[in-house]
Scaffold this active site. Structure first.
Site, PDB file in Angstrom:
ATOM      1  N   ASP A  61      25.223  56.973  35.728  1.00 31.26           N
ATOM      2  CA  ASP A  61      24.329  56.074  36.467  1.00 31.26           C
ATOM      3  C   ASP A  61      22.841  56.349  36.206  1.00 31.26           C
ATOM      4  O   ASP A  61      21.999  55.489  36.480  1.00 31.26           O
ATOM      5  CB  ASP A  61      24.620  56.177  37.968  1.00 31.26           C
ATOM      6  CG  ASP A  61      25.721  55.208  38.402  1.00 31.26           C
ATOM      7  OD1 ASP A  61      26.074  54.311  37.612  1.00 31.26           O
ATOM      8  OD2 ASP A  61      26.220  55.342  39.534  1.00 31.26           O
TER       9      ASP A  61
ATOM     10  N   GLU B  58      32.618  56.757  40.997  1.00 34.17           N
ATOM     11  CA  GLU B  58      32.352  55.656  41.931  1.00 34.17           C
ATOM     12  C   GLU B  58      33.079  54.375  41.483  1.00 34.17           C
ATOM     13  O   GLU B  58      33.223  54.103  40.296  1.00 34.17           O
ATOM     14  CB  GLU B  58      30.838  55.421  42.038  1.00 34.17           C
ATOM     15  CG  GLU B  58      30.463  54.631  43.280  1.00 34.17           C
ATOM     16  CD  GLU B  58      28.965  54.643  43.563  1.00 34.17           C
ATOM     17  OE1 GLU B  58      28.194  55.174  42.743  1.00 34.17           O
ATOM     18  OE2 GLU B  58      28.564  54.107  44.621  1.00 34.17           O
TER      19      GLU B  58
ATOM     20  N   TYR C  97      16.027  50.760  40.838  1.00 36.24           N
ATOM     21  CA  TYR C  97      17.263  51.544  40.795  1.00 36.24           C
ATOM     22  C   TYR C  97      16.974  52.995  41.180  1.00 36.24           C
ATOM     23  O   TYR C  97      17.663  53.594  42.007  1.00 36.24           O
ATOM     24  CB  TYR C  97      17.878  51.469  39.391  1.00 36.24           C
ATOM     25  CG  TYR C  97      19.277  52.023  39.330  1.00 36.24           C
ATOM     26  CD1 TYR C  97      20.382  51.196  39.513  1.00 36.24           C
ATOM     27  CD2 TYR C  97      19.515  53.380  39.114  1.00 36.24           C
ATOM     28  CE1 TYR C  97      21.665  51.696  39.485  1.00 36.24           C
ATOM     29  CE2 TYR C  97      20.793  53.886  39.080  1.00 36.24           C
ATOM     30  CZ  TYR C  97      21.865  53.043  39.268  1.00 36.24           C
ATOM     31  OH  TYR C  97      23.136  53.551  39.242  1.00 36.24           O
TER      32      TYR C  97
ATOM     33  N   HIS D 245      24.391  60.919  40.553  1.00 32.90           N
ATOM     34  CA  HIS D 245      23.999  60.996  41.955  1.00 32.90           C
ATOM     35  C   HIS D 245      25.173  61.321  42.879  1.00 32.90           C
ATOM     36  O   HIS D 245      25.043  61.246  44.093  1.00 32.90           O
ATOM     37  CB  HIS D 245      23.345  59.669  42.394  1.00 32.90           C
ATOM     38  CG  HIS D 245      24.282  58.495  42.374  1.00 32.90           C
ATOM     39  ND1 HIS D 245      24.579  57.780  43.512  1.00 32.90           N
ATOM     40  CD2 HIS D 245      25.016  57.925  41.407  1.00 32.90           C
ATOM     41  CE1 HIS D 245      25.435  56.811  43.218  1.00 32.90           C
ATOM     42  NE2 HIS D 245      25.706  56.887  41.952  1.00 32.90           N
TER      43      HIS D 245
ATOM     44  N   ASP E 241      32.600  51.285  41.078  1.00 36.16           N
ATOM     45  CA  ASP E 241      32.116  50.293  40.110  1.00 36.16           C
ATOM     46  C   ASP E 241      32.385  50.754  38.673  1.00 36.16           C
ATOM     47  O   ASP E 241      32.272  49.968  37.736  1.00 36.16           O
ATOM     48  CB  ASP E 241      30.635  49.961  40.312  1.00 36.16           C
ATOM     49  CG  ASP E 241      29.748  51.166  40.473  1.00 36.16           C
ATOM     50  OD1 ASP E 241      30.248  52.246  40.855  1.00 36.16           O
ATOM     51  OD2 ASP E 241      28.544  51.056  40.211  1.00 36.16           O
TER      52      ASP E 241
ATOM     53  N   HIS F 232      24.813  51.162  33.829  1.00 33.23           N
ATOM     54  CA  HIS F 232      24.372  49.850  34.320  1.00 33.23           C
ATOM     55  C   HIS F 232      23.182  49.370  33.489  1.00 33.23           C
ATOM     56  O   HIS F 232      22.296  50.170  33.158  1.00 33.23           O
ATOM     57  CB  HIS F 232      23.879  49.926  35.777  1.00 33.23           C
ATOM     58  CG  HIS F 232      24.945  50.217  36.788  1.00 33.23           C
ATOM     59  ND1 HIS F 232      25.928  49.319  37.113  1.00 33.23           N
ATOM     60  CD2 HIS F 232      25.154  51.299  37.568  1.00 33.23           C
ATOM     61  CE1 HIS F 232      26.706  49.838  38.046  1.00 33.23           C
ATOM     62  NE2 HIS F 232      26.266  51.050  38.334  1.00 33.23           N
TER      63      HIS F 232
ATOM     64  N   HIS G 293      31.726  59.376  35.906  1.00 38.39           N
ATOM     65  CA  HIS G 293      31.364  59.145  37.305  1.00 38.39           C
ATOM     66  C   HIS G 293      32.500  58.370  37.970  1.00 38.39           C
ATOM     67  O   HIS G 293      32.969  57.376  37.430  1.00 38.39           O
ATOM     68  CB  HIS G 293      30.044  58.373  37.358  1.00 38.39           C
ATOM     69  CG  HIS G 293      29.556  58.061  38.737  1.00 38.39           C
ATOM     70  ND1 HIS G 293      29.834  58.860  39.826  1.00 38.39           N
ATOM     71  CD2 HIS G 293      28.794  57.050  39.205  1.00 38.39           C
ATOM     72  CE1 HIS G 293      29.268  58.343  40.891  1.00 38.39           C
ATOM     73  NE2 HIS G 293      28.638  57.237  40.554  1.00 38.39           N
TER      74      HIS G 293
ATOM     75  N   HIS H 168      26.347  47.392  47.997  1.00 37.24           N
ATOM     76  CA  HIS H 168      26.332  48.172  49.244  1.00 37.24           C
ATOM     77  C   HIS H 168      24.942  48.230  49.910  1.00 37.24           C
ATOM     78  O   HIS H 168      24.404  49.280  50.232  1.00 37.24           O
ATOM     79  CB  HIS H 168      26.962  49.568  49.090  1.00 37.24           C
ATOM     80  CG  HIS H 168      26.440  50.452  47.991  1.00 37.24           C
ATOM     81  ND1 HIS H 168      25.139  50.855  47.918  1.00 37.24           N
ATOM     82  CD2 HIS H 168      27.066  51.032  46.959  1.00 37.24           C
ATOM     83  CE1 HIS H 168      24.991  51.630  46.871  1.00 37.24           C
ATOM     84  NE2 HIS H 168      26.140  51.754  46.264  1.00 37.24           N
TER      85      HIS H 168
END
Lengths: 53, 396
Positions: free
Chosen positions: B164, B80, B192, B145, B82, B225, B78, B24
């Site tokens: 994350d 999100e 990051y 986040h 991904d 990640h 989380h 993104h």
């Protein structure tokens, strides 16, 4: 009545809408919110809000 | 790559994405990984899933350990995409007894997948969950986040599954920090932080303090990640520094140019900064990606911006960069601006305005040059650079 914006996540407290999810009825001004009220989105403390349009 | 046992009966079962280059709008030229973790205990538990198109990789790794249908619990740290893109399909296969998430996690999952029928189990901050021989403590980390973000701490293993936070977009065949090049790793971790967490620095500082207060012993940090930290102190210390806006004696000159006038000015400004013994990076927006520049912004003390005036405004690349940087809320910076113009010359004023909004300390009203700089104009630019350099030296 003055709206206040959360400095952390951007949520806006609008006194006209209140915060029903936290038991705050419409019409409660920011000043009259309890001290332990926190942002319903991110949990930020009341003093982390700033006046906004 | 097979599943990796990171602690006794705790397995990495995620996916490595070697080819993604755009996350993104964040440039991921080292690819990334989507990490998921499986605990084999009386209650078999999967922590997070992966991006939708990586479902096969996740299932393959799980099947090397256990049939996915045998998984009892799912934990969503989380929401999100991904980490949850393949969640609906995984839910169909696994049919877990319970799906653990935070209060905001439940709401966010409903807003994503619209499934009222999933067996949500909302956890309270600090709540313990026994899996048999292992105990999970959930730690709410709202806005680190996303509102739904939380950590899962495996008490017996002193293992923090950190969502994350502490992550890096960094694909590798290795799974641990001490197995990869440390400079590459720390650069990706900084990038990051600068692109994902920078704006939440006050919350990061608070979290680190509260974890220390809780007396949480951390032997390993497993983010969603990149690689897993066997040396958690290194990344926690780095987060302490980044979240406290600690800067080095370094300045950035970030610019875009139409016919090289602003570029000439940029070089002169950089010369002035260097004259004061301050390290400077010249970053042309046409060749430097905004997310790379943000990694440099993280520990720079001064940000000097250059743009000519186009159509009474900024060059679009500078406008885009400023919008991006403002959202990430860098703080405690010294700022200045410069740029060439033909007739109206609004660019310098516009750049100063954004820096004022970010509460940068503007050390000079800025230098504007009509069309092409003369030798005298360039001397003014050197002088501007010196002023910035002096301010940096006094501040750091």
């Amino acid at each position: 009545m003055q709206k206040y914006k959360c400095d952390i996540c951007g949520y806006v407290y609008d006194p006209e809408a209140g915060d029903p999810g936290s038991g705050i009825a419409p019409g409660v001004s920011y000043d009259d919110l309890p001290d332990d009220w926190t942002c319903p989105v991110c949990g930020a403390a009341k003093d982390q809000f700033s006046p906004t349009d | 790559m097979h599943p990796i046992e990171i602690k006794p009966n705790v397995y990495w079962v995620g996916a490595v994405d070697w080819t993604t280059r755009d996350f993104h709008g964040y440039s991921t030229y080292r690819g990334t990984t989507y990490n998921a973790y499986l605990i084999m205990d009386e209650k078999i538990t999967l922590f997070d899933t992966v991006k939708k198109d990586k479902k096969g990789e996740l299932l393959h790794r799980i099947r090397n350990i256990v049939e996915p249908e045998k998984i009892d619990y799912l934990v969503v740290n989380h929401v999100e995409m991904d980490h949850s893109g393949c969640l609906p399909e995984i839910m169909e296969i696994v049919k877990p007894e319970k799906l653990f998430c935070s209060t905001m996690g439940r709401k966010t999952l409903l807003d994503h997948f619209h499934r009222e029928d999933w067996p949500y189990e909302v956890v309270k901050p600090g709540q313990d969950l026994s899996l048999g021989s292992k105990t999970i403590q959930f730690i709410e980390t709202r806005m680190l986040h996303w509102p739904d973000s939380m950590f899962s701490y495996v008490k017996e293993d002193k293992l923090l599954i950190s969502s994350d936070a502490f992550g890096q977009h960094f694909a590798s065949s290795e799974r641990f920090d001490d197995e990869v090049n440390l400079n590459d790793l720390m650069y990706q971790a900084a990038k990051y932080y600068a692109n994902i967490l920078y704006l939440y620095s006050p919350l990061v500082s608070k979290l680190i303090a509260s974890v220390q207060e809780m007396g949480l012993e951390i032997d390993m940090i497993a983010p969603d990640h990149g690689v897993i930290w066997r040396d958690p102190g290194r990344i926690i210390n780095a987060y302490s520094e980044w979240s406290s806006h600690k800067a080095r004696k370094k300045a950035l000159v970030i610019y875009d140019t139409m016919w090289h006038s602003t570029e000439m000015m940029a070089k002169a400004v950089a010369d002035g900064i260097q004259d004061e013994g301050v390290s400077v990076d010249l970053l042309d927006l046409t060749v430097n990606h905004r997310s790379e520049i943000m990694a440099s912004v993280l520990d720079a003390k001064a940000i000097v911006l250059g743009s000519p005036t186009l159509n009474n405004g900024l060059l679009p690349r500078m406008a885009g960069f400023l919008m991006y940087m403002r959202g990430l809320k860098p703080a405690n910076k010294i700022g200045a601006a410069f740029g060439s113009y033909g007739w109206s010359g609004e660019a310098v004023k516009l750049m100063n305005k954004v820096m004022e909004e970010m509460k940068f300390e503007i050390v000079d009203p800025g230098v504007r040059v009509k069309y092409v700089p003369s030798h005298e104009n360039l001397k003014e630019c050197v002088e501007l650079g010196r002023r910035v350099g002096k301010a940096v030296t006094e501040a750091v």
